[in-house]
Design a protein around this motif. Structure first.
Motif, mmCIF file in Angstrom:
data_model
loop_
_atom_site.group_PDB
_atom_site.id
_atom_site.type_symbol
_atom_site.label_atom_id
_atom_site.label_comp_id
_atom_site.label_asym_id
_atom_site.label_seq_id
_atom_site.Cartn_x
_atom_site.Cartn_y
_atom_site.Cartn_z
ATOM 1 N N ASP A 224 0.862 -1.190 0.000
ATOM 2 C CA ASP A 224 0.000 0.000 0.000
ATOM 3 C C ASP A 224 0.897 1.237 0.000
ATOM 4 O OD1 ASP A 224 -1.987 1.836 0.148
ATOM 5 O OD2 ASP A 224 -2.888 1.084 2.001
ATOM 6 N N SER A 226 0.875 5.408 -1.353
ATOM 7 C CA SER A 226 0.105 6.505 -1.934
ATOM 8 C C SER A 226 0.873 7.805 -1.759
ATOM 9 C CB SER A 226 -1.276 6.612 -1.271
ATOM 10 O OG SER A 226 -1.148 6.837 0.112
ATOM 11 N N LYS A 243 -2.326 -0.306 -4.345
ATOM 12 C CA LYS A 243 -2.681 -1.099 -3.188
ATOM 13 C C LYS A 243 -2.965 -2.541 -3.606
ATOM 14 C CE LYS A 243 -5.947 -1.164 0.709
ATOM 15 N NZ LYS A 243 -7.108 -0.478 1.319
ATOM 16 N N GLY A 287 -6.700 -8.675 -4.663
ATOM 17 C CA GLY A 287 -7.311 -7.415 -5.049
ATOM 18 C C GLY A 287 -6.249 -6.362 -5.280
ATOM 19 N N ASP A 289 -5.739 -2.269 -6.700
ATOM 20 C CA ASP A 289 -6.237 -0.979 -7.168
ATOM 21 C C ASP A 289 -5.032 -0.076 -7.337
ATOM 22 O OD1 ASP A 289 -9.224 -1.270 -7.030
ATOM 23 O OD2 ASP A 289 -8.721 -1.750 -4.959
ATOM 24 N N THR A 291 -3.586 3.644 -9.289
ATOM 25 C CA THR A 291 -3.621 4.817 -10.159
ATOM 26 C C THR A 291 -2.212 5.388 -10.315
ATOM 27 O OG1 THR A 291 -4.186 6.161 -8.222
ATOM 28 C CG2 THR A 291 -6.001 5.437 -9.630
ATOM 29 N N ASN A 336 -4.517 2.848 -15.047
ATOM 30 C CA ASN A 336 -5.461 2.814 -13.941
ATOM 31 C C ASN A 336 -6.108 1.433 -13.966
ATOM 32 O OD1 ASN A 336 -7.344 3.265 -11.983
ATOM 33 N ND2 ASN A 336 -8.215 5.104 -12.916
ATOM 34 N N ASN A 338 -7.988 -1.982 -11.845
ATOM 35 C CA ASN A 338 -8.666 -2.666 -10.735
ATOM 36 C C ASN A 338 -8.770 -4.145 -11.082
ATOM 37 O OD1 ASN A 338 -10.932 0.088 -10.566
ATOM 38 N ND2 ASN A 338 -9.120 -0.194 -9.324
ATOM 39 N N ASP A 340 -9.675 -8.111 -9.333
ATOM 40 C CA ASP A 340 -10.012 -9.093 -8.298
ATOM 41 C C ASP A 340 -9.968 -10.458 -8.962
ATOM 42 O OD1 ASP A 340 -10.684 -7.663 -5.794
ATOM 43 O OD2 ASP A 340 -12.215 -6.724 -7.055
ATOM 44 N N SER A 374 -10.800 -4.363 -14.558
ATOM 45 C CA SER A 374 -11.158 -3.071 -15.138
ATOM 46 C C SER A 374 -9.888 -2.269 -15.331
ATOM 47 C CB SER A 374 -12.127 -2.301 -14.231
ATOM 48 O OG SER A 374 -13.320 -3.025 -14.033
ATOM 49 N N LYS A 520 -10.452 7.003 -16.181
ATOM 50 C CA LYS A 520 -11.124 6.106 -15.250
ATOM 51 C C LYS A 520 -11.308 4.740 -15.877
ATOM 52 C CE LYS A 520 -13.391 9.569 -12.423
ATOM 53 N NZ LYS A 520 -14.661 10.019 -11.800
ATOM 54 N N VAL A 521 -11.488 3.757 -15.001
ATOM 55 C CA VAL A 521 -11.484 2.371 -15.477
ATOM 56 C C VAL A 521 -12.802 2.014 -16.153
ATOM 57 C CG1 VAL A 521 -9.833 1.628 -13.735
ATOM 58 C CG2 VAL A 521 -12.284 1.499 -13.238
#
Length: 535
Positions: A224, A226, A243, A287, A289, A291, A336, A338, A340, A374, A520-521
């Motif tokens: 993680d 940022s 993350k 998972g 995520d 950017t 970008n 995402n 899972d 995504s 954006k995804v």
């Protein structure tokens, strides 16, 4: 691999009965049963008539004073019935003789006599011994020691050692050790029994309950990071994050058995084998995520560790197992993104040996899985993401009071990987604020795989039997979870292959701010994948 005849002999099954018969003296050979609450087993010692004797009531002895919690000590005892064989101890002098002890005397089943004399304290408590004729036997003093390396084998010869044990209580009655009387003859005869012997051992464990539970469940942040990205030309400032999370769960049971052969005088291990029975389900969800762009490497992260009931033959052979879980994640990012993706496996009826035989028994199969992916559709992307959930069993081994030590490791590495090569097809589908429009589209390929690798190895040498370089893949297979190419032909051709993307991503040292607008995804794929489709 062919198992040694001594190891095979140590595992031969017989009718359920204790190997140690307290009603019979052990002259020249002795058995001892371990029947504690966490396991069972048998030690068998075979030597010359002058090398192995008995200090129990079966040989005519009554012990008057002895600390049950001490190994090396002086004890008082009397021969209450010479007809039962007390004089056997002195056939070649008591000193240097290995003796069996009753459970009330000493912290281990066997010791060596170092000295014998007429004790100055000739008192005999009435609770210990009363003869009908009123006579009183001579009280002896005997010094006991458990430093077997200090015993000269030239005095009474070698004492051969056979050990068998199981983590399941009560199993000792289902198999026994039968030492060969002549090494060369036994070797020729025992090789033909190897297959049926190992099969019988596995059947014994398969049909008896008492396995140790393996349980773990945890949501773990593997990575993680940022930070705020400043404005870059037309790209506004924003807060970026990369993350990686892993929801991991392990449910299972394990049991194990061990056999060893060598000598206790002098201390030497000739053969050793470990059997592990394993049933487990390993599930998890990776998972991600992101950017930010760059590469992620969490390193191996310890998540959990606990002890499993061990097996202890005091000062002869001890096994202390532990169950641990580790996790690891890597990723190379330039969009970008995402993700899972599930990793899900069932290990059923696995029967593994170390040193290994030709192939392990049991099934190693993937279960139903889910995939969500995504990505921002406005840029060309080459990404890789991988996660590992690694339950491990470690068997610490101590032989003959530290004469040899090693740890045998059994690792179950469940992994999931996403390999992605996408090319922007419709730039017009992206609005100025980076949100997707209804006509945003992708081209390229997505390849999602899961893998299961079961590996056994040792982290130190165990005499000449195996060394720390001994390692073997007991099972290793990659399953295709999802693989699809779509979009325009140019986009399909942009699928450059794993080697090319790996070289590209290797140049990135760490995560950082993107050089352009990621957007954006938009969903690439969302699919539930039944186990029947995973090949």
């Amino acid at each position: 691999m062919v198992f040694s005849p001594l190891l095979v002999a140590a595992l031969l099954p017989i009718a359920a009965q204790a190997a140690n018969d307290w009603s019979k003296p052990c002259f020249g050979e002795c058995n001892w049963d371990i029947t504690n609450g966490s396991g069972s087993g048998t030690v068998r010692l075979v030597g010359s008539q002058t090398g192995v004797s008995d200090l129990t009531t079966a040989a005519g002895w009554t012990i008057l004073d002895c600390d049950p919690n001490t190994a090396d000590q002086d004890i008082r005892l009397v021969c209450h019935d010479p007809a039962m064989g007390c004089d056997h101890l002195n056939q070649n002098g008591a000193a240097g003789t290995l003796v069996r002890l009753p459970t009330s005397c000493g912290s281990m089943p066997f010791a060596v006599v170092t000295r014998e004399w007429v004790h100055e304290d000739q008192s005999i408590p009435a609770s210990k011994l009363v003869r009908r004729d009123g006579s009183q036997p001579t009280v002896k003093g005997i010094s006991l020691a458990t430093d077997f390396a200090a015993v000269d084998p030239n005095v009474n010869g070698n004492v051969t050692l056979f050990v068998q044990g199981s983590s399941i209580p009560g199993v000792a009655g289902n198999f026994t050790v039968t030492p060969p009387t002549d090494g060369a003859v036994a070797k020729r005869g025992l090789f033909s029994w190897i297959g049926s012997t190992l099969k019988n051992l596995s059947e014994v464990h398969k049909n008896i309950t008492g396995s140790a539970p393996l349980n773990f469940e945890k949501d773990v942040p593997l990575f993680d990071q940022s930070f705020s990205c400043p404005q870059n030309g037309a790209v506004p400032a924003f807060d970026g994050e990369a993350k990686v999370d892993l929801k991991g769960k392990v449910d299972g049971t394990v049991n194990y058995g061990v056999a060893a052969a060598g000598s206790i005088i002098p201390p030497k291990l000739d053969e050793f084998g470990l059997f592990v029975g394993l049933d487990a389900t390993v599930t998890g969800t990776l998972g991600l995520d992101a950017t930010l762009t760059g590469s992620i490497s969490s390193g191996k992260i310890p998540l959990f560790e606990t002890g499993i009931p061990g097996l202890d033959f005091p000062k002869i052979l001890s096994i202390g197992p532990t169950f641990s879980v580790n996790a690891e994640a890597t990723a190379s990012l330039d969009a970008n993104l995402n993700v899972d993706v599930d990793l899900a496996y069932t290990i059923a009826g696995a029967q593994l040996f170390f040193p290994p035989n030709d192939k392990p028994a049991g099934s190693f199969t993937p279960n139903d899985s889910n995939l969500k992916l995504s990505v921002s559709p406005n840029i060309t992307s080459h990404g890789q993401i991988a996660a590992h959930l690694i339950p491990s069993l470690a068997f610490g081994i101590d032989v003959l009071s530290g004469a040899a030590k090693a740890t045998i490791n059994l690792d179950v590495d469940a992994s999931a990987a996403v390999d992605l090569s996408l090319t922007a097809v419709a730039e017009a589908g992206i609005s100025k604020d980076g949100s997707k429009s209804t006509d945003a589209s992708f081209g390229g390929c997505v390849d999602v795989t899961t893998g299961l690798a079961v590996t056994a190895g040792a982290d130190a040498s165990l005499l000449s039997l195996f060394d720390k370089s001994t390692s073997v893949d007991l099972f290793n297979k990659t399953f295709d979870l999802f693989k699809k190419c779509f979009g325009s032909n140019p986009a399909r051709r942009a699928y450059t292959g794993r080697a090319e993307r790996a070289a590209l991503m290797a140049k990135r040292a760490s995560v950082g701010c993107p050089s352009g607008l990621l957007g954006k995804v938009a969903s690439v794929v969302e699919e539930a994948i039944p186990a029947a489709k995973i090949v």
